[in-house]
Design a protein around this motif. Structure first.
Motif, PDB file in Angstrom:
ATOM      1  N   ALA A 124       0.821  -1.211   0.000  1.00 46.90           N
ATOM      2  CA  ALA A 124       0.000   0.000   0.000  1.00 46.90           C
ATOM      3  C   ALA A 124       0.854   1.260   0.000  1.00 46.90           C
ATOM      4  O   ALA A 124       0.473   2.287  -0.565  1.00 46.90           O
ATOM      5  CB  ALA A 124      -0.935  -0.006   1.210  1.00 46.90           C
ATOM      6  N   ALA A 125       2.034   1.174   0.623  1.00 47.80           N
ATOM      7  CA  ALA A 125       2.929   2.337   0.671  1.00 47.80           C
ATOM      8  C   ALA A 125       3.762   2.484  -0.596  1.00 47.80           C
ATOM      9  O   ALA A 125       4.437   3.509  -0.774  1.00 47.80           O
ATOM     10  CB  ALA A 125       3.854   2.225   1.883  1.00 47.80           C
ATOM     11  N   GLY A 126       3.753   1.477  -1.463  1.00 50.81           N
ATOM     12  CA  GLY A 126       4.521   1.555  -2.702  1.00 50.81           C
ATOM     13  C   GLY A 126       5.948   1.080  -2.582  1.00 50.81           C
ATOM     14  O   GLY A 126       6.787   1.387  -3.432  1.00 50.81           O
ATOM     15  N   ILE A 127       6.249   0.309  -1.535  1.00 49.26           N
ATOM     16  CA  ILE A 127       7.614  -0.198  -1.358  1.00 49.26           C
ATOM     17  C   ILE A 127       7.620  -1.725  -1.279  1.00 49.26           C
ATOM     18  O   ILE A 127       8.500  -2.321  -0.654  1.00 49.26           O
ATOM     19  CB  ILE A 127       8.287   0.405  -0.105  1.00 49.26           C
ATOM     20  CG1 ILE A 127       7.413   0.208   1.140  1.00 49.26           C
ATOM     21  CG2 ILE A 127       8.588   1.867  -0.311  1.00 49.26           C
ATOM     22  CD1 ILE A 127       8.077   0.671   2.424  1.00 49.26           C
ATOM     23  N   ALA A 128       6.640  -2.364  -1.912  1.00 44.94           N
ATOM     24  CA  ALA A 128       6.598  -3.831  -1.907  1.00 44.94           C
ATOM     25  C   ALA A 128       7.805  -4.418  -2.625  1.00 44.94           C
ATOM     26  O   ALA A 128       8.172  -5.573  -2.378  1.00 44.94           O
ATOM     27  CB  ALA A 128       5.305  -4.324  -2.552  1.00 44.94           C
ATOM     28  N   HIS A 129       8.435  -3.639  -3.510  1.00 49.74           N
ATOM     29  CA  HIS A 129       9.576  -4.153  -4.269  1.00 49.74           C
ATOM     30  C   HIS A 129      10.762  -4.482  -3.373  1.00 49.74           C
ATOM     31  O   HIS A 129      11.631  -5.279  -3.762  1.00 49.74           O
ATOM     32  CB  HIS A 129      10.000  -3.127  -5.332  1.00 49.74           C
ATOM     33  CG  HIS A 129      10.401  -1.802  -4.759  1.00 49.74           C
ATOM     34  ND1 HIS A 129      11.690  -1.522  -4.369  1.00 49.74           N
ATOM     35  CD2 HIS A 129       9.680  -0.685  -4.516  1.00 49.74           C
ATOM     36  CE1 HIS A 129      11.753  -0.290  -3.909  1.00 49.74           C
ATOM     37  NE2 HIS A 129      10.553   0.246  -3.985  1.00 49.74           N
ATOM     38  N   ILE A 130      10.819  -3.904  -2.177  1.00 50.72           N
ATOM     39  CA  ILE A 130      11.942  -4.214  -1.296  1.00 50.72           C
ATOM     40  C   ILE A 130      11.821  -5.618  -0.716  1.00 50.72           C
ATOM     41  O   ILE A 130      12.798  -6.165  -0.191  1.00 50.72           O
ATOM     42  CB  ILE A 130      12.070  -3.183  -0.152  1.00 50.72           C
ATOM     43  CG1 ILE A 130      10.894  -3.298   0.823  1.00 50.72           C
ATOM     44  CG2 ILE A 130      12.188  -1.790  -0.701  1.00 50.72           C
ATOM     45  CD1 ILE A 130      10.996  -2.375   2.010  1.00 50.72           C
ATOM     46  N   LEU A 131      10.629  -6.218  -0.816  1.00 52.20           N
ATOM     47  CA  LEU A 131      10.445  -7.578  -0.316  1.00 52.20           C
ATOM     48  C   LEU A 131      10.872  -8.614  -1.337  1.00 52.20           C
ATOM     49  O   LEU A 131      11.162  -9.762  -0.968  1.00 52.20           O
ATOM     50  CB  LEU A 131       8.975  -7.804   0.058  1.00 52.20           C
ATOM     51  CG  LEU A 131       8.406  -6.871   1.137  1.00 52.20           C
ATOM     52  CD1 LEU A 131       6.922  -7.124   1.313  1.00 52.20           C
ATOM     53  CD2 LEU A 131       9.149  -7.058   2.442  1.00 52.20           C
ATOM     54  N   ALA A 132      10.869  -8.247  -2.614  1.00 55.12           N
ATOM     55  CA  ALA A 132      11.278  -9.167  -3.677  1.00 55.12           C
ATOM     56  C   ALA A 132      12.739  -8.910  -4.014  1.00 55.12           C
ATOM     57  O   ALA A 132      13.125  -7.773  -4.299  1.00 55.12           O
ATOM     58  CB  ALA A 132      10.399  -8.973  -4.916  1.00 55.12           C
ATOM     59  N   LEU A 133      13.544  -9.955  -3.969  1.00 55.48           N
ATOM     60  CA  LEU A 133      14.966  -9.805  -4.269  1.00 55.48           C
ATOM     61  C   LEU A 133      15.142  -9.247  -5.672  1.00 55.48           C
ATOM     62  O   LEU A 133      14.554  -9.735  -6.634  1.00 55.48           O
ATOM     63  CB  LEU A 133      15.672 -11.147  -4.140  1.00 55.48           C
ATOM     64  CG  LEU A 133      15.667 -11.768  -2.736  1.00 55.48           C
ATOM     65  CD1 LEU A 133      16.435 -13.071  -2.732  1.00 55.48           C
ATOM     66  CD2 LEU A 133      16.257 -10.812  -1.723  1.00 55.48           C
ATOM     67  N   SER A 134      15.961  -8.204  -5.793  1.00 58.77           N
ATOM     68  CA  SER A 134      16.120  -7.533  -7.086  1.00 58.77           C
ATOM     69  C   SER A 134      17.482  -6.863  -7.123  1.00 58.77           C
ATOM     70  O   SER A 134      18.388  -7.181  -6.352  1.00 58.77           O
ATOM     71  CB  SER A 134      15.000  -6.502  -7.273  1.00 58.77           C
ATOM     72  OG  SER A 134      15.042  -5.535  -6.245  1.00 58.77           O
ATOM     73  N   GLY A 135      17.603  -5.887  -8.026  1.00 61.14           N
ATOM     74  CA  GLY A 135      18.877  -5.195  -8.191  1.00 61.14           C
ATOM     75  C   GLY A 135      19.315  -4.452  -6.945  1.00 61.14           C
ATOM     76  O   GLY A 135      20.512  -4.336  -6.668  1.00 61.14           O
ATOM     77  N   LEU A 136      18.356  -3.926  -6.177  1.00 64.29           N
ATOM     78  CA  LEU A 136      18.713  -3.213  -4.947  1.00 64.29           C
ATOM     79  C   LEU A 136      19.425  -4.147  -3.981  1.00 64.29           C
ATOM     80  O   LEU A 136      20.447  -3.796  -3.386  1.00 64.29           O
ATOM     81  CB  LEU A 136      17.454  -2.634  -4.311  1.00 64.29           C
ATOM     82  CG  LEU A 136      17.636  -1.916  -2.965  1.00 64.29           C
ATOM     83  CD1 LEU A 136      18.567  -0.726  -3.120  1.00 64.29           C
ATOM     84  CD2 LEU A 136      16.280  -1.469  -2.415  1.00 64.29           C
ATOM     85  N   HIS A 137      18.907  -5.353  -3.830  1.00 65.04           N
ATOM     86  CA  HIS A 137      19.511  -6.318  -2.910  1.00 65.04           C
ATOM     87  C   HIS A 137      20.855  -6.813  -3.437  1.00 65.04           C
ATOM     88  O   HIS A 137      21.786  -7.039  -2.653  1.00 65.04           O
ATOM     89  CB  HIS A 137      18.557  -7.491  -2.701  1.00 65.04           C
ATOM     90  CG  HIS A 137      17.226  -7.084  -2.148  1.00 65.04           C
ATOM     91  ND1 HIS A 137      16.254  -6.538  -2.946  1.00 65.04           N
ATOM     92  CD2 HIS A 137      16.719  -7.132  -0.891  1.00 65.04           C
ATOM     93  CE1 HIS A 137      15.189  -6.275  -2.205  1.00 65.04           C
ATOM     94  NE2 HIS A 137      15.444  -6.620  -0.953  1.00 65.04           N
ATOM     95  N   VAL A 138      20.953  -6.975  -4.758  1.00 59.72           N
ATOM     96  CA  VAL A 138      22.236  -7.375  -5.347  1.00 59.72           C
ATOM     97  C   VAL A 138      23.267  -6.268  -5.145  1.00 59.72           C
ATOM     98  O   VAL A 138      24.446  -6.539  -4.866  1.00 59.72           O
ATOM     99  CB  VAL A 138      22.060  -7.716  -6.842  1.00 59.72           C
ATOM    100  CG1 VAL A 138      23.410  -7.933  -7.519  1.00 59.72           C
ATOM    101  CG2 VAL A 138      21.194  -8.965  -6.999  1.00 59.72           C
ATOM    102  N   GLY A 139      22.834  -5.010  -5.265  1.00 64.24           N
ATOM    103  CA  GLY A 139      23.754  -3.899  -5.011  1.00 64.24           C
ATOM    104  C   GLY A 139      24.240  -3.869  -3.572  1.00 64.24           C
ATOM    105  O   GLY A 139      25.420  -3.617  -3.308  1.00 64.24           O
ATOM    106  N   ILE A 140      23.329  -4.131  -2.636  1.00 66.17           N
ATOM    107  CA  ILE A 140      23.728  -4.195  -1.222  1.00 66.17           C
ATOM    108  C   ILE A 140      24.712  -5.341  -1.012  1.00 66.17           C
ATOM    109  O   ILE A 140      25.707  -5.199  -0.287  1.00 66.17           O
ATOM    110  CB  ILE A 140      22.486  -4.364  -0.333  1.00 66.17           C
ATOM    111  CG1 ILE A 140      21.591  -3.127  -0.432  1.00 66.17           C
ATOM    112  CG2 ILE A 140      22.885  -4.607   1.114  1.00 66.17           C
ATOM    113  CD1 ILE A 140      20.253  -3.264   0.273  1.00 66.17           C
TER     114      ILE A 140
END
Length: 668
Positions: free
Chosen positions: A228-244
């Motif tokens: 609902a807040a528009g940050i559901a993408h942080i729950l799915a592994l993606s480029g952000l997590h690979v960058g971290i």
């Protein structure tokens, strides 16, 4: 890019059922173009053919699926386990099947979902099991318009078979020797390290989800709040997590920078760690895409070659689709690639700050990239999830600085736990960061303006997406023809959104399950469910119905759903067990040993369900029915008996095992 898009078009065409045509015509076109010397167009036509052939080769044929019928013995590797209060489902890779344990035969690569009504015996992802199970080949039947197609959902995940097994049917279980299953077992061990740490419960669930990709631990309310807040993408592994992960690995490999020879090997070590991470998290499309792009970037740096982000993105898509063409149909693949394409297309053009203002430019880049990703994924996301978060920019600006140390600290915690160090100070810090993250989501959700319950027509999705593409092209080359094309597509999308026909709000539908039958009564105010299941099953039935019929309710503006426990009396529907009247139609439910009526009555439909033990002739002594409907919850032998009786007596009948009854009020 044209070759990648052509390859994807071939896959999509075969998925739509155009097998022979799409495999033949582009091949003939490629040959003709090659003979005429048009090599570029020839390559595109050949890519369409190769994409179609790839999808055709990776789609299980009817003979393979028809062989998985009835009770069989199967040897399989467990890829994932999903647990509920009463059952658990295993996602498995089939290895061998047969009618006897001494005559098992290898089967083509195939994923299956096996349901077990127990949490025993203990099993783990990465195990290889031998079990006896009953495969079902029953196709999906849409009993209620727009109900969730569970068969299609599983097919998008590459799961093409379903079976049921009892706990005692599991004959053997041991760790699988397959390489990918060893990575699966490693993922489970990492999850165990996080779950046994000193973190708070919700923090554990979040870090397991964002580090290993195991989504079964995360609470559904937390997931809904982030979405609902528009940050559901942080729950799915993606480029952000690979960058971290890359930043975390860079710190670990920092000592290699002290030696000239080891410094040269650092990119290779980084690439190896990234691919181990991708394999451990299950090679999901979003992670695989990010790791391929990172590999290309590191390889280009090591070889001192130029790097193209668009080419890297297309290469990642092409490699994923070659190995797994069904990934094109998954929501994860579509959103992941659309988001990165939006960042590449709009990231620079939407940023008004010149590069010479370094700090301001870095901050505005976050805004521009978030806006570009949202612009590219908004329609697709709304089409699937019926929600458009309006405060996504604020949520992303606030959450990214918190997420980076949270996930990075989680990776450090896994490392410390694996060597036996109990870092309580780190657990306290991670708990604080997670509370900050959920606080950001709650803040954005309390702000006015969240748009829920949005229905996007498929034609609106297509034309709206085309408008976004033309806007991106216009912003990059400033040609007016693309601006005009974007305006035309946007106007067309708006027209389709406005003139979409309204679905009827009144209706009566029959939706059988394995052991019960549900009658769905739709009114403008509420969706009522009349069920033959016992009252103890009603809470589970209601939670399932909210998922199955969510689209049906959204399209009709119905915001309430309930399992009926008594009589119904509205201006349109009257129900007094076992008789239901709606409009000018009447339905009598036969779910007990006999039909109890004071006098013989005329009804339009006689619904025979599990629990009725009489004959059709006995039933017709109590009612005059225009049509007999046999529910799918009947025992197969009793169902056949009733069908034969109806056929012999010349009575109009319908079997819900083979087709839906539709809206029983459609003739009103």
């Amino acid at each position: 890019m044209p070759v990648t898009l052509a390859f994807a078009a071939g896959i999509a065409a075969v998925a739509a059922g155009l097998n022979i045509i799409i495999c033949t015509l582009p091949l003939l076109a490629a040959i003709a173009l090659a003979l005429s010397g048009r090599r570029y167009l020839c390559a595109i036509a050949a890519a369409v053919t190769l994409g179609a052939a790839d999808m055709w080769l990776n789609t299980p044929d009817s003979d393979t699926l028809s062989a998985l019928q009835g009770t069989l013995y199967a040897e399989c590797d467990i890829a994932a386990i999903h647990e509920s209060e009463t059952t658990r489902s295993l996602t498995v890779n089939l290895i061998q099947t047969g009618s006897d344990t001494s005559h098992l035969e290898s089967c083509p690569p195939l994923k299956a979902r096996i349901y077990i009504p127990s949490s025993l015996p203990p099993l783990s992802p990465g195990d290889r099991i031998l079990l006896r199970c009953s495969f079902s080949s029953r196709p999906f039947i849409e009993y209620v318009p727009g109900q969730l197609n569970t068969t299609a959902v599983l097919a998008r995940q590459g799961i093409n078979a379903q079976a049921v097994a009892k706990p005692e049917d599991i004959l053997r279980a041991h760790p699988s020797p397959a390489l990918m299953m060893r990575f699966t077992a490693l993922r489970q061990r990492i999850s165990t390290l996080i779950l046994r740490s000193g973190l708070e419960g919700h923090t554990k669930e979040f870090l397991v989800t964002t580090i290993t990709g195991s989504s079964e631990y995360l609470d559904s309310d937390v997931r809904s709040g982030f979405a609902a807040a528009g940050i559901a993408h942080i729950l799915a592994l993606s480029g952000l997590h690979v960058g971290i992960l890359m930043a975390f690995c860079s710190l670990l490999l920092m000592p290699m920078m002290l030696s000239g020879r080891l410094r040269r090997a650092m990119p290779l070590c980084m690439i190896a760690l990234l691919w181990i991470f991708a394999a451990t998290t299950g090679l999901s499309p979003s992670v695989t895409r990010a790791v391929i792009m990172a590999t290309v970037l590191l390889a280009a740096s090591m070889l001192q070659r130029r790097h193209s982000s668009w080419n890297s993105l297309c290469l990642a898509a092409l490699l994923i689709l070659i190995i797994n063409p069904t990934a094109l149909l998954s929501v994860s693949f579509q959103l992941s690639f659309a988001a990165v394409a939006g960042i590449l297309a709009f990231g620079n053009t939407l940023n008004p700050v010149p590069r010479r203002h370094t700090r301001i430019y870095a901050f505005s880049s976050i805004l521009a990239m978030s806006a570009g990703a949202m612009l590219a994924t908004a329609l697709v996301s709304t089409f699937y999830f019926h929600r458009l978060p309006l405060w996504f920019l604020l949520a992303n600006i606030l959450s990214v600085p918190v997420l980076t140390p949270l996930v990075g600290g989680g990776m450090l915690l896994v490392l410390l736990e694996s060597i036996g160090i109990n870092a309580s100070w780190l657990c306290s810090l991670l708990d604080l960061l997670y509370r900050c993250l959920t606080g950001i989501a709650d803040l954005c959700n309390r702000l006015p303006g969240t748009a829920d319950g949005i229905i996007v027509h498929p034609l609106t999705l297509v034309t709206g997406s085309a408008a976004v593409v033309f806007i991106a092209i216009f912003l990059n080359n400033r040609k007016k023809v693309f601006a005009a094309s974007a305006a035309i597509c946007a106007a067309t999308a708006a027209v389709f959104a406005v003139v979409a026909p309204e679905d009827p709000k009144h209706g009566v539908y029959i939706s059988p399950s394995t052991y019960s039958t549900e009658i769905i009564v739709s009114t403008p105010q509420c969706l009522r469910i009349i069920s033959t299941a016992p009252a103890s099953e009603h809470p589970k039935l209601l939670s399932t119905a909210k998922i199955l019929y969510s689209d049906f309710m959204l399209r009709r503006g119905i915001d309430s759903i309930a399992v009926n426990t008594g009589d119904i009396s509205t201006g349109y529907v009257l129900y007094t067990a076992p008789l239901l009247s709606a409009g000018s139609k009447t339905l009598l439910i036969a779910d007990s040993k006999k039909i109890h009526t004071r006098s013989k009555m005329d009804v339009d439909y006689l619904l025979i369900c599990r629990g009725y033990t009489g004959t059709v002739a006995d039933a017709l002594q109590s009612v005059n029915a225009g049509q007999v409907i046999l529910s799918a919850d009947l025992h197969p032998a009793r169902h056949k008996k009733y069908a034969d009786e109806c056929a012999a007596a010349g009575i109009a009948w319908l079997s819900l095992k083979n087709q839906a009854a539709g809206n029983l009020l459609s003739a009103d």
